[in-house]
Design a protein around this motif. Structure first.
Motif, PDB file in Angstrom:
ATOM      1  N   VAL A  80      16.521  61.745   7.635  1.00 21.86           N
ATOM      2  CA  VAL A  80      16.593  61.798   9.226  1.00 21.86           C
ATOM      3  C   VAL A  80      15.555  62.823   9.270  1.00 21.86           C
ATOM      4  O   VAL A  80      15.139  63.754   8.915  1.00 21.86           O
ATOM      5  N   TYR A  82      13.409  65.201  12.371  1.00 21.53           N
ATOM      6  CA  TYR A  82      13.522  65.719  13.446  1.00 21.53           C
ATOM      7  C   TYR A  82      12.276  65.966  14.065  1.00 21.53           C
ATOM      8  O   TYR A  82      11.283  67.003  13.361  1.00 21.53           O
ATOM      9  N   THR A 119      15.407  62.568  17.198  1.00 25.35           N
ATOM     10  CA  THR A 119      16.090  62.487  15.892  1.00 25.35           C
ATOM     11  C   THR A 119      16.098  61.131  15.413  1.00 25.35           C
ATOM     12  O   THR A 119      16.711  60.016  16.067  1.00 25.35           O
ATOM     13  N   HIS A 378      25.235  65.336  16.765  1.00 23.34           N
ATOM     14  CA  HIS A 378      24.710  65.416  15.487  1.00 23.34           C
ATOM     15  C   HIS A 378      25.624  65.996  14.340  1.00 23.34           C
ATOM     16  O   HIS A 378      25.641  65.652  13.258  1.00 23.34           O
ATOM     17  N   PHE A 406      23.631  63.611  10.761  1.00 26.85           N
ATOM     18  CA  PHE A 406      22.787  64.083  11.853  1.00 26.85           C
ATOM     19  C   PHE A 406      23.265  65.614  11.998  1.00 26.85           C
ATOM     20  O   PHE A 406      24.492  65.636  12.469  1.00 26.85           O
ATOM     21  N   PHE A 409      20.098  69.669  16.420  1.00 20.20           N
ATOM     22  CA  PHE A 409      18.741  69.613  16.359  1.00 20.20           C
ATOM     23  C   PHE A 409      18.044  71.217  15.994  1.00 20.20           C
ATOM     24  O   PHE A 409      18.590  72.033  16.653  1.00 20.20           O
TER      25      PHE A 409
END
Length: 449
Positions: A80, A82, A119, A378, A406, A409
């Motif tokens: 994943v 960011y 994301t 997330h 997730f 952030f």
């Protein structure tokens, strides 16, 4: 005496604990790939492409620079990412479905710039590239900077003002009277507006249009009363118009240029077309819809003076057909445009002020909460049902335990010396708007080996 000895030993023990070396530093769960890494650049291209193709309002965003990249490797496979990206609006409306690299940058005085936080889940072995969520905050170049750069350039106006809507209606009337389209078009949404004094007040607008049910064979006194065709069947368009009211010879000068787009076919219908299940075919292999006869006397690739047919470009597939799609949530996100400021601003100073536009739609300050709060999807526990209050409506999303993780952030920024990356533009005016230095949020954290 024994009490004094015990007291002395206790003080020593406390001092030894206070000055003992710290334990193992908290490790960051992230890797810090280089901002100029080819894999990172590919991931950014995918993320920005999916941000643009997932929207129906606003303008295609282009990359100015990769600001920060964090990679979170997953236990099963894939990562994943960011991403924090410096972006700017292009001249292409999202209805054009053009790739951002094929869209022209706006003139300096028209610049609308900002940052996106995206994301993105990438799993190369399983051929998955899925944009999980994004938030983009943009702002026009301040009026003061425009006046210093170009004193005679048009100044931003509010698209909701009646004078700009009137400009769109007057210029569209010229298009309707001269085009060879089968039906009349009506104004859908004024997306940009500006004003300049030439030989009199000159008003400039950009706006979207939609095909109506009124045939051009009919004599229509008021096109605004024509009922728009259903969106999935209607041609749409993007226009640039202007009206100059001369105070010299008291004449009105009207200009219009429109690009017409094919109906927005749902994804399932596009798949049927690729499988060869079309309703009909022309001699040139084009699709012929009985509800939309071809323009009278027009070749399928012919351009006319005021309107041009635009064909969609092929974009990367958001997610390959795979069982993995069962646990990937729908993309949630928005693009908000803040009102222009009088003083100079850069990406350092984008404030959280009332929003005027969300995904290209104007929002009046007095109408409740102007910005939809993105749900914290997330960090939700595995298997938890989430109700999404976003621009896509209420979506009941269930995240199975087999899916990628997730996180919310992160505030942490990249530790790589290559971040921020190199700008994609050499325009000194744009470069002056970008942050000059990356501030590390967690300087003591170290990446996992």
């Amino acid at each position: 005496m024994a009490l004094l000895i015990l007291l002395f030993l206790g003080i020593q023990a406390l001092c030894s604990q206070a000055f003992s070396p710290p334990g193992k530093e908290l490790q960051s769960p992230f890797l810090f790939p280089a901002c100029n890494d080819s894999a990172v650049e590919s991931a950014v291209d995918v993320a920005l492409g999916q941000i643009n193709t997932g929207r129906t309002e606003g303008y295609v965003l282009r990359l100015n620079r990769i600001f920060s990249v964090l990679e979170h490797p997953q236990e099963t496979s894939g990562s994943v990412f960011y991403l924090i990206l410096d972006v700017a609006e292009t001249e292409c409306h999202v209805l054009s479905r053009k790739l951002w690299k094929n869209c022209q940058a706006r003139h300096q005085h028209e610049t609308v710039f900002g940052q996106c936080r995206a994301t993105l889940y990438i799993n190369n072995p399983r051929r998955i590239a899925h944009l999980h969520s994004y938030e983009c905050t943009l702002r026009p170049v301040p009026t003061r900077s425009i006046l210093m750069l170009c004193p005679d350039c048009p100044i931003f106006g509010c698209p909701t003002e009646p004078k700009y809507l009137e400009t769109a209606v007057v210029s569209l009337a010229k298009f309707n009277s001269e085009s060879t389209e089968a039906h009349y078009f009506s104004v859908l949404n004024v997306t940009k507006a500006s004003m300049q004094w030439v030989v009199g007040p000159a008003y400039f607008v950009e706006f979207t249009i939609q095909e109506t049910s009124c045939s051009r064979n009919e004599s229509i006194a008021d096109i605004s009363k024509c009922k728009p065709l259903p969106f999935e069947k209607a041609h749409t368009g993007f226009c640039r118009g202007s009206v100059v009211n001369s105070q010299v010879d008291h004449h009105q000068f009207v200009r219009i240029d429109c690009k017409i787009y094919e109906p927005q076919v749902p994804a399932i219908e596009k798949q049927k077309e690729t499988d060869g299940h079309k309703l009909g075919h022309g001699r040139d292999g084009s699709h012929e819809d009985p509800h939309h006869p071809r323009r009278k006397g027009a070749h399928p690739h012919q351009k006319h003076q005021h309107g041009h047919r635009q064909h969609e470009e092929k974009h990367p597939s958001p997610t390959e057909a795979s069982e993995a799609a069962l646990y990937l949530e729908k993309t949630v996100g928005w693009v908000k445009v803040l009102p222009p400021q009088q003083e100079h601003v850069s990406l350092h100073t984008l404030p959280e002020s009332p929003v005027e536009y969300i995904d290209g739609n104007p929002v009046l300050p007095e109408v409740g909460k102007p910005v939809p709060n993105l749900p914290d999807i997330h960090g939700a526990p595995d298997g938890e049902k989430i109700l999404t209050d976003g621009p896509r409506g209420n979506l009941g999303l269930i995240k199975p335990k087999t899916g990628p993780v997730f996180l919310s952030f992160p505030n942490e920024l990249s530790h790589s010396d290559t971040c921020p990356g190199e700008p994609t533009t050499s325009d000194s005016f744009i470069l002056n708007l970008l942050p000059r230095k990356l501030i590390k949020e967690l300087p003591t954290a170290t990446p996992l080996s």
